[in-house]
Design a protein around this motif. Structure first.
Motif, PDB file in Angstrom:
ATOM      1  N   ALA A  13     -16.815   6.511  -6.568  1.00  0.00           N
ATOM      2  CA  ALA A  13     -15.410   6.399  -6.158  1.00  0.00           C
ATOM      3  C   ALA A  13     -15.190   7.014  -4.780  1.00  0.00           C
ATOM      4  O   ALA A  13     -14.452   6.468  -3.956  1.00  0.00           O
ATOM      5  CB  ALA A  13     -14.509   7.064  -7.196  1.00  0.00           C
ATOM      6  N   GLU A  14     -15.840   8.149  -4.507  1.00  0.00           N
ATOM      7  CA  GLU A  14     -15.700   8.781  -3.195  1.00  0.00           C
ATOM      8  C   GLU A  14     -16.250   7.883  -2.096  1.00  0.00           C
ATOM      9  O   GLU A  14     -15.651   7.752  -1.025  1.00  0.00           O
ATOM     10  CB  GLU A  14     -16.409  10.135  -3.182  1.00  0.00           C
ATOM     11  CG  GLU A  14     -15.675  11.224  -3.938  1.00  0.00           C
ATOM     12  CD  GLU A  14     -16.461  12.519  -4.016  1.00  0.00           C
ATOM     13  OE1 GLU A  14     -17.651  12.534  -3.630  1.00  0.00           O
ATOM     14  OE2 GLU A  14     -15.881  13.516  -4.476  1.00  0.00           O
ATOM     15  N   ARG A  15     -17.402   7.240  -2.358  1.00  0.00           N
ATOM     16  CA  ARG A  15     -17.963   6.320  -1.366  1.00  0.00           C
ATOM     17  C   ARG A  15     -17.039   5.128  -1.160  1.00  0.00           C
ATOM     18  O   ARG A  15     -16.841   4.655  -0.030  1.00  0.00           O
ATOM     19  CB  ARG A  15     -19.344   5.845  -1.796  1.00  0.00           C
ATOM     20  CG  ARG A  15     -20.427   6.869  -1.508  1.00  0.00           C
ATOM     21  CD  ARG A  15     -21.750   6.284  -1.849  1.00  0.00           C
ATOM     22  NE  ARG A  15     -21.766   6.139  -3.306  1.00  0.00           N
ATOM     23  CZ  ARG A  15     -22.783   6.412  -4.086  1.00  0.00           C
ATOM     24  NH1 ARG A  15     -23.910   6.784  -3.570  1.00  0.00           N
ATOM     25  NH2 ARG A  15     -22.702   6.279  -5.383  1.00  0.00           N
ATOM     26  N   GLU A  73      -6.845  -0.915  13.920  1.00  0.00           N
ATOM     27  CA  GLU A  73      -7.198  -1.131  15.323  1.00  0.00           C
ATOM     28  C   GLU A  73      -7.071  -2.606  15.680  1.00  0.00           C
ATOM     29  O   GLU A  73      -6.507  -2.952  16.729  1.00  0.00           O
ATOM     30  CB  GLU A  73      -8.626  -0.655  15.592  1.00  0.00           C
ATOM     31  CG  GLU A  73      -8.787   0.834  15.631  1.00  0.00           C
ATOM     32  CD  GLU A  73     -10.234   1.243  15.847  1.00  0.00           C
ATOM     33  OE1 GLU A  73     -11.053   0.375  16.217  1.00  0.00           O
ATOM     34  OE2 GLU A  73     -10.547   2.430  15.658  1.00  0.00           O
ATOM     35  N   ASN A  74      -7.592  -3.476  14.819  1.00  0.00           N
ATOM     36  CA  ASN A  74      -7.542  -4.914  15.083  1.00  0.00           C
ATOM     37  C   ASN A  74      -6.100  -5.392  15.145  1.00  0.00           C
ATOM     38  O   ASN A  74      -5.728  -6.163  16.035  1.00  0.00           O
ATOM     39  CB  ASN A  74      -8.313  -5.665  13.993  1.00  0.00           C
ATOM     40  CG  ASN A  74      -8.500  -7.121  14.323  1.00  0.00           C
ATOM     41  OD1 ASN A  74      -8.391  -7.532  15.464  1.00  0.00           O
ATOM     42  ND2 ASN A  74      -8.802  -7.908  13.316  1.00  0.00           N
ATOM     43  N   LEU A  75      -5.289  -4.928  14.214  1.00  0.00           N
ATOM     44  CA  LEU A  75      -3.881  -5.320  14.194  1.00  0.00           C
ATOM     45  C   LEU A  75      -3.160  -4.801  15.436  1.00  0.00           C
ATOM     46  O   LEU A  75      -2.335  -5.503  16.019  1.00  0.00           O
ATOM     47  CB  LEU A  75      -3.206  -4.792  12.923  1.00  0.00           C
ATOM     48  CG  LEU A  75      -1.786  -5.259  12.656  1.00  0.00           C
ATOM     49  CD1 LEU A  75      -1.760  -6.775  12.507  1.00  0.00           C
ATOM     50  CD2 LEU A  75      -1.271  -4.624  11.388  1.00  0.00           C
ATOM     51  N   LEU A 129     -13.011   2.247   2.076  1.00  0.00           N
ATOM     52  CA  LEU A 129     -11.643   1.748   2.231  1.00  0.00           C
ATOM     53  C   LEU A 129     -10.955   2.381   3.439  1.00  0.00           C
ATOM     54  O   LEU A 129     -10.234   1.708   4.176  1.00  0.00           O
ATOM     55  CB  LEU A 129     -10.834   2.015   0.966  1.00  0.00           C
ATOM     56  CG  LEU A 129     -11.160   1.123  -0.227  1.00  0.00           C
ATOM     57  CD1 LEU A 129     -10.394   1.597  -1.458  1.00  0.00           C
ATOM     58  CD2 LEU A 129     -10.841  -0.316   0.071  1.00  0.00           C
ATOM     59  N   LYS A 130     -11.179   3.674   3.642  1.00  0.00           N
ATOM     60  CA  LYS A 130     -10.584   4.332   4.812  1.00  0.00           C
ATOM     61  C   LYS A 130     -11.118   3.715   6.094  1.00  0.00           C
ATOM     62  O   LYS A 130     -10.366   3.483   7.045  1.00  0.00           O
ATOM     63  CB  LYS A 130     -10.882   5.831   4.789  1.00  0.00           C
ATOM     64  CG  LYS A 130     -10.058   6.614   3.801  1.00  0.00           C
ATOM     65  CD  LYS A 130     -10.381   8.090   3.852  1.00  0.00           C
ATOM     66  CE  LYS A 130      -9.568   8.880   2.854  1.00  0.00           C
ATOM     67  NZ  LYS A 130      -9.902  10.316   2.885  1.00  0.00           N
ATOM     68  N   HIS A 131     -12.421   3.448   6.125  1.00  0.00           N
ATOM     69  CA  HIS A 131     -13.031   2.826   7.301  1.00  0.00           C
ATOM     70  C   HIS A 131     -12.453   1.423   7.522  1.00  0.00           C
ATOM     71  O   HIS A 131     -12.134   1.047   8.651  1.00  0.00           O
ATOM     72  CB  HIS A 131     -14.551   2.772   7.125  1.00  0.00           C
ATOM     73  CG  HIS A 131     -15.268   2.230   8.305  1.00  0.00           C
ATOM     74  ND1 HIS A 131     -15.326   2.890   9.506  1.00  0.00           N
ATOM     75  CD2 HIS A 131     -15.949   1.072   8.481  1.00  0.00           C
ATOM     76  CE1 HIS A 131     -16.012   2.161  10.361  1.00  0.00           C
ATOM     77  NE2 HIS A 131     -16.396   1.043   9.761  1.00  0.00           N
ATOM     78  N   ALA A 132     -12.305   0.664   6.441  1.00  0.00           N
ATOM     79  CA  ALA A 132     -11.741  -0.682   6.545  1.00  0.00           C
ATOM     80  C   ALA A 132     -10.304  -0.631   7.035  1.00  0.00           C
ATOM     81  O   ALA A 132      -9.898  -1.441   7.878  1.00  0.00           O
ATOM     82  CB  ALA A 132     -11.819  -1.393   5.198  1.00  0.00           C
TER      83      ALA A 132
END
Length: 155
Positions: free
Chosen positions: A55-57, A71-73, A62-65
């Motif tokens: 779950a931590e991974r 940034e993309n938005l 998810l945080k990275h995504a």
């Protein structure tokens, strides 16, 4: 009497020893169950630790995504804003070109031609004065040179 008192005490001690042995057997069974439950509890704890790590991974991913999407938005929003400003400038230039073209067509129109009905936006402006053919050619040339100086195409 001493002898019967001794037998009674010995019998009482024997009964108490039997009760103690029975209680020890009961405690032994309970301890065995507790130990077996301890092994299953350790297995459950190990599974929970594994699930927590997974779950931590997943949360880190998810945080990275989310960061990448943000940034993309943001980049797309900035590009859309600049494109909107660019389109506003182009619309303003197009409006100027239409005004110049209308001036050219009015100036190039023969004096006896019928004028079209003005549009609602043009109704607020006074109609352009009639010019002689020499003046019409001069006005057309001036509008053409203004268009040429503004950096646009002449045709």
């Amino acid at each position: 009497m001493n002898h019967s008192l001794g037998v009674a005490i010995e019998s009482l001690v024997a009964v108490l020893l039997l009760v103690t042995i029975g209680y020890c057997m009961l405690l032994n069974n309970r301890l065995k169950r507790l130990r077996s439950d301890e092994h299953s509890l350790k297995a459950v704890i190990a599974e929970l630790i594994t699930a927590t790590e997974i779950a931590e991974r997943a949360i880190g991913g998810l945080k990275h995504a989310v960061r990448d999407v943000n940034e993309n938005l943001g980049n797309q929003l900035a590009a859309a804003t600049s494109m909107s400003e660019h389109l506003k400038r182009q619309l303003g230039e197009c409006d100027q070109v239409v005004r110049r073209l209308s001036k050219i067509t009015i100036a190039a129109r023969p004096q006896g031609a019928v004028e079209p009905e003005p549009e609602p936006a043009a109704a607020t402006r006074p109609p352009p004065p009639r010019a002689s053919s020499a003046r019409a050619v001069a006005a057309a040339a001036q509008a053409f040179s203004e268009r040429r100086r503004s950096g646009g195409l002449a045709a």
